[in-house]
Design an enzyme around this catalytic site. Structure first.
Site, PDB file in Angstrom:
ATOM      1  N   GLY A 238      -1.912  -4.448   0.956  1.00  0.00           N
ATOM      2  CA  GLY A 238      -2.029  -5.696   1.692  1.00  0.00           C
ATOM      3  C   GLY A 238      -1.044  -6.766   1.263  1.00  0.00           C
TER       4      GLY A 238
ATOM      5  CG  ASN B 108       1.567  -5.757   4.691  1.00  0.00           C
ATOM      6  OD1 ASN B 108       1.257  -4.941   5.547  1.00  0.00           O
ATOM      7  ND2 ASN B 108       1.308  -5.558   3.406  1.00  0.00           N
TER       8      ASN B 108
ATOM      9  CG  ASP C 281      -4.158   5.067   8.265  1.00  0.00           C
ATOM     10  OD1 ASP C 281      -3.179   5.837   8.391  1.00  0.00           O
ATOM     11  OD2 ASP C 281      -4.409   4.468   7.203  1.00  0.00           O
TER      12      ASP C 281
ATOM     13  CB  SER D 241      -0.938   0.023   1.208  1.00  0.00           C
ATOM     14  OG  SER D 241      -0.196   0.040   2.412  1.00  0.00           O
TER      15      SER D 241
END
Length: 235
Positions: free
Chosen positions: A100, A128, A211, A63
């Site tokens: 992701g 990730n 976020d 991302s």
């Protein structure tokens, strides 16, 4: 310079102070070019077409590369493309970021992404994996497999590896070894290394979206500068 975007939009997270879950998805957009030719009516007037000098730089990541939460032309790959234009270099910039994405996912789709040779390949994956606490041996193997595939499909490509970091709550040993595996892979494969992609951005509230994970437009500008300092000499 032509910019094309190959991105999904399921939120990943990264790195310094947050543990994340995925989000929704957005449309993937691709852009391709075709060449056409014409034949002169008189053979004496026909001249061979000049060989294309346009090169391709491909950004391959999650991302962060995909530019989650900002417009495509505000994400750091597009901003690097503008810097390339500013110095008069003729490159097509391809954004192959997928939100992701893990290194295993990157390994599984690399063959499809590299349907055509590239000249510069920027690899930004692993964050990730680290956030999920996946075995570092698997992360290392997957990144190596991606590097090997690039070398097989684009033998002349210059490969740039973007270093990543994870929060200390994964344990000091894991965190340290995760950070060091990028340097080790770069040394082993003689890659160009960006020590930390999110230098001067990660963990800084005003440079990240609400976020606390993904860079704002201003954050992407800083990331673009970080990337540009490293890759400019090799273009």
């Amino acid at each position: 310079m032509k910019f094309s975007r190959l991105a999904g939009s399921v939120m990943s997270g990264w790195l310094l102070l947050s543990v994340v879950t995925g989000c929704g998805s957005s449309d993937t957009k691709t852009e391709s070019t075709t060449e056409t030719s014409t034949t002169a009516t008189k053979p004496a007037d026909t001249k061979p077409a000049a060989a294309s000098t346009k090169k391709t730089i491909l950004f391959y990541g999650n991302s962060l590369t995909a530019g989650y939460g900002v417009e495509p032309n505000q994400a750091f790959p597009a901003l690097v493309g503008k810097k390339i234009d500013s110095v008069g270099l003729d490159y097509t910039v391809v954004n192959a970021g997928l939100s992701g994405e893990t290194t295993a996912g990157g390994k599984s789709r690399i063959g499809w992404v590299l349907r055509k040779p590239v000249d510069v390949f920027v690899l930004e994956l692993g964050g990730n994996d680290g956030l999920r606490g996946l075995p570092l041996s698997a992360t290392r193997q997957n990144l190596q497999a991606i590097i090997d595939t690039v070398r097989a499909k684009s033998p002349e490509a210059k490969i740039v590896l973007a270093g990543m970091q994870i929060p200390p709550n994964m344990g000091t040993v894991y965190t340290k070894e995760f950070r060091e595996l990028y340097r080790q892979l770069a040394d082993k494969n003689k890659l160009v290394l960006i020590p930390f992609l999110l230098e001067n951005v990660g963990g800084i509230q005003k440079l990240n979206q609400p976020d606390g994970i993904h860079p704002t437009v201003a954050g992407h500008r800083i990331v673009a500068n970080t990337v540009w300092r490293v890759i400019q000499p090799i273009l």
